[in-house]
Every structure is written in structure tokens, then in C-alpha cells.
Design an enzyme around this catalytic site. Structure first.
Site, PDB file in Angstrom:
ATOM      1  N   GLU B  51     -57.029 136.525  23.104  1.00 37.66           N
ATOM      2  CA  GLU B  51     -57.862 136.449  24.317  1.00 37.66           C
ATOM      3  C   GLU B  51     -58.093 135.017  24.799  1.00 37.66           C
ATOM      4  O   GLU B  51     -58.266 134.783  25.993  1.00 37.66           O
ATOM      5  CB  GLU B  51     -59.200 137.151  24.102  1.00 37.66           C
ATOM      6  CG  GLU B  51     -59.106 138.675  23.994  1.00 37.66           C
ATOM      7  CD  GLU B  51     -58.835 139.153  22.580  1.00 37.66           C
ATOM      8  OE1 GLU B  51     -58.519 138.318  21.693  1.00 37.66           O
ATOM      9  OE2 GLU B  51     -58.951 140.368  22.340  1.00 37.66           O
ATOM     10  N   PHE B 113     -70.954 149.033  16.766  1.00 41.86           N
ATOM     11  CA  PHE B 113     -69.655 148.523  16.356  1.00 41.86           C
ATOM     12  C   PHE B 113     -69.064 147.646  17.458  1.00 41.86           C
ATOM     13  O   PHE B 113     -68.991 148.050  18.606  1.00 41.86           O
ATOM     14  CB  PHE B 113     -68.703 149.685  16.042  1.00 41.86           C
ATOM     15  CG  PHE B 113     -67.312 149.214  15.719  1.00 41.86           C
ATOM     16  CD1 PHE B 113     -67.066 148.445  14.583  1.00 41.86           C
ATOM     17  CD2 PHE B 113     -66.244 149.507  16.561  1.00 41.86           C
ATOM     18  CE1 PHE B 113     -65.788 147.995  14.288  1.00 41.86           C
ATOM     19  CE2 PHE B 113     -64.963 149.053  16.278  1.00 41.86           C
ATOM     20  CZ  PHE B 113     -64.741 148.303  15.134  1.00 41.86           C
ATOM     21  N   GLN B 114     -68.667 146.439  17.113  1.00 45.63           N
ATOM     22  CA  GLN B 114     -68.113 145.459  18.044  1.00 45.63           C
ATOM     23  C   GLN B 114     -69.071 145.084  19.157  1.00 45.63           C
ATOM     24  O   GLN B 114     -68.662 144.778  20.272  1.00 45.63           O
ATOM     25  CB  GLN B 114     -66.774 145.943  18.622  1.00 45.63           C
ATOM     26  CG  GLN B 114     -65.695 146.004  17.550  1.00 45.63           C
ATOM     27  CD  GLN B 114     -64.296 146.105  18.120  1.00 45.63           C
ATOM     28  OE1 GLN B 114     -64.076 146.732  19.151  1.00 45.63           O
ATOM     29  NE2 GLN B 114     -63.341 145.491  17.445  1.00 45.63           N
ATOM     30  N   LYS B 163     -69.461 150.465  28.261  1.00 44.54           N
ATOM     31  CA  LYS B 163     -68.367 151.427  28.310  1.00 44.54           C
ATOM     32  C   LYS B 163     -68.752 152.689  29.086  1.00 44.54           C
ATOM     33  O   LYS B 163     -67.976 153.200  29.892  1.00 44.54           O
ATOM     34  CB  LYS B 163     -67.958 151.804  26.883  1.00 44.54           C
ATOM     35  CG  LYS B 163     -66.728 152.694  26.840  1.00 44.54           C
ATOM     36  CD  LYS B 163     -66.226 152.881  25.411  1.00 44.54           C
ATOM     37  CE  LYS B 163     -64.944 153.711  25.415  1.00 44.54           C
ATOM     38  NZ  LYS B 163     -64.383 153.884  24.072  1.00 44.54           N
ATOM     39  N   MET B 472     -53.895 111.737  17.812  1.00 42.95           N
ATOM     40  CA  MET B 472     -55.034 111.023  18.397  1.00 42.95           C
ATOM     41  C   MET B 472     -56.103 110.752  17.348  1.00 42.95           C
ATOM     42  O   MET B 472     -56.727 109.696  17.331  1.00 42.95           O
ATOM     43  CB  MET B 472     -55.597 111.822  19.568  1.00 42.95           C
ATOM     44  CG  MET B 472     -56.663 111.096  20.342  1.00 42.95           C
ATOM     45  SD  MET B 472     -56.088 109.488  20.926  1.00 42.95           S
ATOM     46  CE  MET B 472     -55.575 109.914  22.582  1.00 42.95           C
TER      47      MET B 472
HETATM   48  C1  LIG Z   1     -59.589 122.861  19.476  1.00 38.14           C
HETATM   49  C2  LIG Z   1     -59.651 121.426  19.099  1.00 38.14           C
HETATM   50  N1  LIG Z   1     -59.804 121.049  17.820  1.00 38.14           N
HETATM   51  C3  LIG Z   1     -59.843 119.745  17.485  1.00 38.14           C
HETATM   52  C4  LIG Z   1     -59.736 118.769  18.449  1.00 38.14           C
HETATM   53  C5  LIG Z   1     -59.795 117.310  18.071  1.00 38.14           C
HETATM   54  N2  LIG Z   1     -58.531 116.640  18.398  1.00 38.14           N
HETATM   55  C6  LIG Z   1     -58.346 115.923  19.522  1.00 38.14           C
HETATM   56  S1  LIG Z   1     -56.829 115.297  19.668  1.00 38.14           S
HETATM   57  C7  LIG Z   1     -56.357 115.952  18.183  1.00 38.14           C
HETATM   58  C8  LIG Z   1     -54.991 115.736  17.643  1.00 38.14           C
HETATM   59  C9  LIG Z   1     -53.977 116.502  18.389  1.00 38.14           C
HETATM   60  O1  LIG Z   1     -52.779 116.478  17.667  1.00 38.14           O
HETATM   61  P1  LIG Z   1     -51.439 116.936  18.318  1.00 38.14           P
HETATM   62  O2  LIG Z   1     -51.638 118.238  18.989  1.00 38.14           O
HETATM   63  O3  LIG Z   1     -50.349 116.840  17.333  1.00 38.14           O
HETATM   64  O4  LIG Z   1     -51.254 115.872  19.485  1.00 38.14           O
HETATM   65  P2  LIG Z   1     -50.973 114.282  19.340  1.00 38.14           P
HETATM   66  O5  LIG Z   1     -52.301 113.598  19.443  1.00 38.14           O
HETATM   67  O6  LIG Z   1     -50.323 114.065  18.035  1.00 38.14           O
HETATM   68  O7  LIG Z   1     -50.109 113.965  20.518  1.00 38.14           O
HETATM   69  C10 LIG Z   1     -57.416 116.637  17.592  1.00 38.14           C
HETATM   70  C11 LIG Z   1     -57.360 117.304  16.281  1.00 38.14           C
HETATM   71  C12 LIG Z   1     -59.605 119.209  19.790  1.00 38.14           C
HETATM   72  N3  LIG Z   1     -59.519 118.351  20.805  1.00 38.14           N
HETATM   73  N4  LIG Z   1     -59.529 120.521  20.084  1.00 38.14           N
END
Ligand SMILES: Cc1ncc(C[n+]2csc(CCOP(=O)(O)OP(=O)(O)O)c2C)c(N)n1
Ligand SMILES: [Mg+2]
Lengths: 173, 570
Positions: B51, B113-114, B163, B472
Site C-alpha cells: 500500500e 479484526f483489522q 464496510k 548519505m
Molecule cells: C525510509 C527512510 N529511512 C531512512 C532514511 C535515512 N536515510 C537518508 S539517506 C539514506 C541512505 C540512502 O542510501 P541509498 O538508497 O543507497 O542512497 P545513496 O545515499 O547511497 O545514494 C538513509 C538511510 C530515510 N531518508 N528514509
């Protein structure tokens, strides 16, 4: 400085919850909040007291306006207005102390609404500051239970907070 | 009189609102709706695999088409899976309507439920929401929900429908008018304030326009350009404002903020009037607030009164719609020329920002990918990025020429956004080339959607920028956490084999020389295609403003951080 805001809300499910949850989420410090019916069916009125030094009054007003069911928000602090709070207090009052307490109540225009051998319940309505003073005075007697409604406010004069809104949009609907 | 079931009313209402596609996933509490759906073949339903993806796809659809995106889920887990996407839409002001089934009225509040209190859960992350337990309310609620989602500052609206209400029968009459006395967005902008803004801009020596998502949401790109051209004022574009002005326009300067360009941040610090429109001074843009635009008077145009004056002190606040305010402003502003000021910024750009477009030789970095992409695509594409380093580079390095061609999760920064959002974009623009660009981390957050891509024959081009890290976060660890790479090195499956399992062709690219070939191959493929770019593992996004620092203090090299902490630009 303390600000008193008055808001008109449509009676829709969750509108109070939305307002309160907004205050929490945005970290607004609300000192007092009351809600009640108004002259118009389906419209409730909320009175808020906020500390303008810790919370941006402008943001409170603007964020409240973003709620779909909030019709009107008004800061009445600077307007001539009447503010009222209602107090019920149960004081420790053995027979020896009764008359002293009754005198104090009399000075403030409070009513004794219940008396039992050891205690007395007093009702007082007035401005929040008046209530504060009264409570300070009776505190030495021993307060057993106390409740205040929070502040209500209404501006003086013939105009109303719902004025323009009610004449234009609402009547037409 | 002919009666309909609540479920049929939902379909009729969707049609009345001009909806032709929705993204969803069925389950117990929404089954009456799914039962009615086949009676309405004009409503296309795209079955996602989670979803959350339905929500992001609805967002991608809305972010490109300007129409309201629709997603559907069942109660409980279905509804809670939508939450991230709804929050994402709220942060970025994206108009979506989320429809959820709810347990039968008699079970509401009894932990049926749910059952989850989804109106309660989504209250702070929706513009408005509804729980419907009376079939007579359905037409009005749908009418209001779409109206609220698409007008004013757009945003997500959720409708939760019991529902038994979907099964109940009633007379369907779709209302023509809306009665929401407490909801009256202001579009026009105060004339006196607009006049004052024009005066301020007429007198300014170094004026600057900061354009945000509001320009795209308000379909005001043309008006923005006309205003900038008449007044000669250069334009900077926030992350979500990107693509609202062609990036090769002589007045377009690029992105401000944490990973913005040095010359752009310098322009903010030097300008004397900052005209901000449809942007909300996010902390990633402003850096340390009290040193932001410290020489400037700020004019702030926004459709949301609560944004004006929220973060910065505003000399001229204007509450109104970007398009209308710009039209009016262009009419009354004096024609002007600021080429000296623009040239000054361009000089800074020439000396300070070049290195980033020209990475060190010998390494294969995302810079090569994005440079080739820009060269080959010639502005004819729509790109959805995920969140992380690859997102910042895509914002910096790809050149965007047409509105709504750069779609990203800005405010919430939701990893897993790119692939499902790109599905929505592709559905909105079936004849255009849509590219999803994700990191190795973010791709794995919603990769299940490859199945949806195949089932719906969406010809998406998917790029994974694989650096073997949550890049990042690794960058922050390198710079601010003693290089302690805690939980950021990341093993990944063989992405090409994975794509193959879904019947999607793909190639792995490990050298800069092979980038162009792969892009051509993807474009030549009739249908979806996946490219994995295996890039240098530890490259950082520069320039950078350290979190909480002033945008005057950008650094462009890790050694600059270690030696002097930060290099003061000014
Ligand atoms: C749902 C979610 N969880 C954690 C983060 C924290 N976060 C920001 S950038 C990042 C790294 C992303 O890694 P990747 O997808 O490999 O991209 P890259 O930075 O390596 O290009 C994380 C964990 C986030 N922004 N969103
Ligand atoms: Mg990565």
C-alpha cells in the site's frame, strides 16, 4: 504576556481533537482551554489563554485557521472584554473556622454551596485573577479539593465575534 | 427512485471528480468497493504490491498531472501501510485522496479484526480527513475531499468508510456546491502588498527570486519566467522547485541550501531583496536561520498564510496563488536589467562550482551517469529520484528543461519513493520516457513494485546507483561521526538477476565508458529496463553546509572540514 483567543468551530467529529492535537504537535503552550455551545446550533466556541512569550500567537491563530472546521479566530486581549472563570473549592472548615471563611467568601461575592461538619464547598465566578487571589487567601485553611473551568471571554459592546461571518455567509447557507 | 450501494456511490463520485485511475490493494473492509469496481470500466485500478507504493504512485501521478491522485486500501494494516505516503504528500503539498475501508460500524471502537483508528493516526498528516458511517454522507464527503485536496495549498485527504456503509443503499445525488464556511483559500493576494513588493523590487540593486514547489503546484512556470525576464531578476530553485524554469535559461542559477551551489548560497547572502514564492524556508534551505539572507529584505508569497512569517521575518508578506500574484506583479513591475549582478554571481559560479561537474579522473562516479544522461536525453524525460546522495547529485547535475520533470520526496525524504512514484508518473504520462533513479538502499525499500511495473506494462527505465552503502548516512558518518560506518555498508542481491526474475531486461555498468551505451539500450527497449551503475563507493556530495551551520560556510572537500572545520565562503 497572556493572550486570550476566542475561536468558533463547526460541530464536526474530531474538531476539538484536531485543535488540541495541533497545539501538542506544534508545541504551543496552552494555559487554559474551554469549549461550549453558542447562540447558533452547530457552532461551538473555544476560549484559549496562551502565554505570548513562549508561544507565537500569530502561529496559533494561523494554524487554527488551517483546520477546515474552524470558522473564526480572534485575539480579544486588547479589546475591552469580560473574562470569567468558575471555581468550586472544598475547604477544610471546622466550626471554629467557618465564620472567617464565610466572611472572606462574602467579600469576594462567593457562594457557600455545601456545608458539612468539617468542610465547606464554595463557588465563585470572576476574572481568573480574582479567583487566584481568593484561592491564595483560603489556602491556609486547607484546600481539600478544587476545580476551575478555565477562562471564558466576551468582548464588551454590541458587536459580536461572529458578526461579519454570521451576517454574510452563514445566514445565506 | 433508483438507489445505489455506498460502494457504487464511491465509484460514481470518483467518476464525477474526473478520476480515471487509482492505485490500490484490496482486503476485507474495502471488499464492497472492489465488488462494485468492475461495473465501472472507466475506472482503471492498478494493483500495487504494497500500500505504501499505492500512496507514492498516487503522489507521482498528482505531482506530474496536476490532478488529484487516488489510492485505496483496506482497514488496519492496509491503512497503516499508507501512512508514510500520506505524510510525504502532506510535507510536499501533494493533492491525493486516500480511501480506506473501515470495520463495520458496530465494531468501531471495539478493537474489531483489522480495526485501526486511521482518522486518528492520520490527523496530523492530512489536510483533512473523514470517517463515514452513514451512506447519505458519502456524496458530500467525496465532493469536499477532492475540493480540499486540490484547492488552496494542496494536500492529502483521507476518507475512511465503514464496510456496512459501503453496502448500505441510498439515493445518489452528487452535490454541485460545497458548503465549507471555514475553508476559503485566498488566491488573489493583497493588491497593496503586491504594489509594495513591486516597489521594493524596482529599487533593489541585487534582487533574487527563490522559487519553490508552489510554482509547479500552481502551474505558474510561464508566469515566473515572464516575471524574471521582464525584471531581469535571476532565479534560484529549491529542491522541489527544480524544473519550474529551464535550467539553461540565462537567469536560472540553480539550487540553494545544504547541497546547493556555492554561487547560489552566496547570492542569497549578498542579495538586497529576496523574493520567495511558493517555498517555505525549510531548514535544509536556510541553514542557520539568523544568518540567512542577512542583507536582504524578504518578500514572501505563499498560498498558506501560516507559512508566511513562520520561519523568517518578512518585509512584505503576500498570501495568494503563485500564478495570479506573478501575473499582477509582472504587470506593474518596471522592466529592468541586472546583468551586472547576474554576471557577478556567474563569476563565483565559474570559480567555485566547476569542480563538482568535473569529477576526478579514474573514478566512476554518479557524475558521469548524470552528465551522460543530460547529454543524451536533451530535456525529454521525467525523472523520479529516491533519497540520498544520488538524489542530491540528480538535483545538482541533471539539467531539467520542462516543468514537472523532476519529482522527488523533499520534505519527508522518504526512501523507497522513486520506483512507486515513477509508476504514477508513467501512468500520468504514458507516452513519455520516465526514469526512476534510486540508491541501492532505497531501491530495496519498494522493489516489490517491479511486479506491478510488469503486470501493468509500464515502460519505466530504472536506474540503481549502487555504491554499496547507505551513502548519505555514510557521508555524515565520515564527516561528523569519526568515520564510524555503523550500519551503513550494504550487501545487495544481483540486481540484474533480480530484474530478470521479473522478466525485466537490464545491464550492469561498471565503467564510465559504458554509461551512454546502457542508456541507449534502455531507451531502445520497448518496455521496462533496469540499469545498475556500480559506482565508486565512498564519494561525497559537495558542496555542503554542515547541519545547523550558516549557508555562508560551505565546504567542498573533506580535507577542508578536517583542517579548518569549514571554509567561510564569505
Ligand atoms: C525510509 C527512510 N529511512 C531512512 C532514511 C535515512 N536515510 C537518508 S539517506 C539514506 C541512505 C540512502 O542510501 P541509498 O538508497 O543507497 O542512497 P545513496 O545515499 O547511497 O545514494 C538513509 C538511510 C530515510 N531518508 N528514509
Ligand atoms: Mg547507496
Amino acid at each position: 504576556m497572556k493572550h486570550t483567543l476566542v475561536a468558533l468551530l463547526r460541530d464536526q467529529p474530531g474538531v476539538l481533537n484536531r485543535s488540541v492535537s495541533l497545539f501538542r504537535r506544534r508545541g504551543f503552550n496552552i494555559e487554559s482551554l474551554t469549549v461550549g455551545h453558542t447562540e447558533t446550533a452547530g457552532i461551538s466556541r473555544m476560549t484559549l489563554v496562551i502565554d505570548g512569550d513562549t508561544t507565537s500567537v500569530e502561529q496559533v491563530i494561523k494554524q487554527l485557521y488551517k483546520l477546515i472546521d474552524v470558522l473564526k479566530v480572534s485575539d480579544v486581549t486588547q479589546d475591552p472584554n469580560v473574562t470569567r472563570d468558575l471555581l468550586l473549592v472544598k475547604v477544610y472548615a471546622p466550626p471554629a473556622k467557618r465564620s472567617e471563611l464565610m466572611q472572606l467568601a462574602d467579600i469576594f461575592g462567593a457562594k457557600i454551596v455545601d456545608v458539612v461538619p468539617d468542610a465547606m464547598m464554595i463557588e465563585l465566578s470572576g476574572s481568573p485573577e480574582q479567583l487566584d487571589r481568593f484561592v491564595d487567601l483560603i489556602r491556609p485553611f486547607g484546600i481539600r479539593e478544587m476545580v476551575r473551568t478555565g477562562c471564558l471571554a466576551m468582548t464588551r459592546g454590541a458587536s459580536t465575534i461572529s458578526g461579519p461571518y454570521q451576517t454574510q455567509e452563514f445566514r445565506a447557507a | 427512485m433508483k438507489t445505489l450501494t455506498g460502494a457504487q456511490m464511491m465509484c460514481e463520485a470518483l467518476i464525477a471528480e474526473g478520476v480515471d485511475v487509482m492505485f490500490g490493494y484490496p482486503g476485507g473492509a474495502i471488499m464492497p468497493f472492489y465488488h462494485a469496481l468492475p461495473e465501472y470500466p472507466q475506472l482503471r485500478h492498478i494493483l500495487v504490491r504494497h500500500e505504501q507504493a499505492a500512496g507514492h504512485a498516487a503522489e507521482g501521478y498528482a505531482r506530474t498531472s496536476g490532478k488529484v491522485g487516488v489510492c485505496v486500501a483496506t482497514s488496519g494494516p492496509g491503512a497503516t501501510n499508507l501512512v508514510t505516503a500520506i505524510a510525504d504528500a502532506m510535507m510536499d503539498s501533494v493533492p491525493i485522496v486516500a480511501i480506506t475501508g473501515q470495520v463495520v460500524t458496530s465494531l468501531i471502537g471495539k478493537d474489531g479484526f483489522q480495526e485501526t483508528d486511521v482518522t486518528g493516526i492520520t490527523q496530523p498528516i492530512t489536510k483533512h480527513n473523514y470517517l463515514v458511517t452513514d451512506v447519505r454522507d458519502l456524496p458530500r464527503v467525496f465532493k469536499e475531499a477532492f475540493h480540499i485536496a486540490r484547492t488552496g495549498r494542496p494536500g492529502p485527504v483521507l476518507i475512511d468508510i465503514a464496510k456496512d456503509t459501503q453496502n448500505a443503499r441510498g439515493v445518489f445525488e452528487y452535490p454541485e456546491t460545497i458548503d465549507l464556511p471555514g475553508y476559503k483559500p485566498n488566491y488573489d493576494g493583497n493588491r497593496r502588498q503586491i504594489k509594495e513588493a513591486a516597489n521594493l523590487l524596482n529599487q533593489a540593486k541585487k534582487p533574487l527570486i527563490m522559487a519553490g514547489h508552489g510554482i509547479l503546484l500552481g502551474h505558474a512556470s510561464t508566469e515566473l519566467r515572464e516575471f524574471a525576464e521582464k525584471t531581469g531578476i535571476p532565479v534560484i530553485t529549491t529542491l522541489l522547485g527544480i524544473s519550474c524554469i529551464p535550467e539553461d535559461h540565462p537567469l536560472s542559477l540553480g539550487m540553494p541550501g545544504m547541497h546547493g551551489w556555492v554561487h547560489v548560497n552566496r547570492a542569497i547572502q549578498e542579495c538586497d531583496v529576496l523574493f520567495t514564492i511558493g517555498a517555505r524556508f525549510d531548514d535544509r534551505v536556510t541553514g542557520k536561520l539568523d544568518s540567512f539572507a542577512r542583507n536582504a529584505k524578504i518578500i514572501h508569497v505563499d498560498i498558506d498564510p501560516a507559512e508566511v512569517g513562520k520561519n523568517v521575518v518578512t518585509a512584505v508578506p503576500i498570501v495568494g496563488d503563485a500564478k495570479r500574484v506573478l501575473e499582477h506583479l509582472t504587470e506593474i513591475a518596471n522592466p529592468n536589467d541586472h546583468s551586472e549582478w547576474v554576471n557577478h554571481i556567474r563569476e563565483v559560479q565559474a570559480t567555485r562550482s566547476k569542480r563538482q561537474r568535473d569529477p576526478e579522473s579514474g573514478m566512476f562516479t554518479p557524475h558521469h551517469v548524470y552528465a551522460e544522461f543530460t547529454r543524451i536525453m536533451q530535456g525529454e524525460f521525467r525523472v523520479c529520484t529516491d533519497v540520498g546522495q544520488h538524489q542530491m547529485w540528480a538535483a545538482q547535475l541533471i539539467e531539467y528543461m520542462k516543468p514537472h520533470t523532476h519529482i522527488t520526496s523533499g520534505g519527508l525524504g522518504t526512501m523507497g519513493f522513486a520506483l512507486p512514484a515513477a509508476m504514477g508518473v508513467q501512468v500520468a504520462c504514458p507516452n513519455e520516457e520516465v526514469w526512476a533513479i534510486a540508491g541501492d538502499g532505497g531501491f530495496q525499500m519498494n522493489l516489490q513494485e517491479l511486479a506491478t511495473v510488469v503486470q501493468e506494462s509500464l515502460p519505466l527505465k530504472i536506474c540503481i546507483i549502487n555504491n554499496g552503502y547507505l551513502g548519505m548516512v555514510r557521508q555524515w558518518q565520515e564527516l561528523f561521526h569519526e568515520r564510524r560506518y555503523s550500519a551503513t555498508p550494504m550487501w545487495s542481491p544481483d540486481f540484474i538477476k533480480l530484474a530478470d526474475a521479473y522478466g525485466i531486461p537490464g545491464v550492469r555498468v561498471e565503467r564510465a565508458e559504458d554509461v551512454a551505451e546502457a542508456i541507449h539500450q534502455a531507451r531502445a527497449t520497448n518496455g521496462p529496463f533496469l540499469i545498475e551503475f556500480v559506482v565508486e563507493r565512498e564519494v561525497n556530495v559537495y558542496p555542503m553546509v554542515a547541519p545547523g551551520a550558516s549557508i555562508s560556510d560551505m565546504f567542498e572537500d573533506p580535507s577542508e572540514v578536517e583542517i579548518e572545520d569549514v571554509v567561510a565562503v564569505k
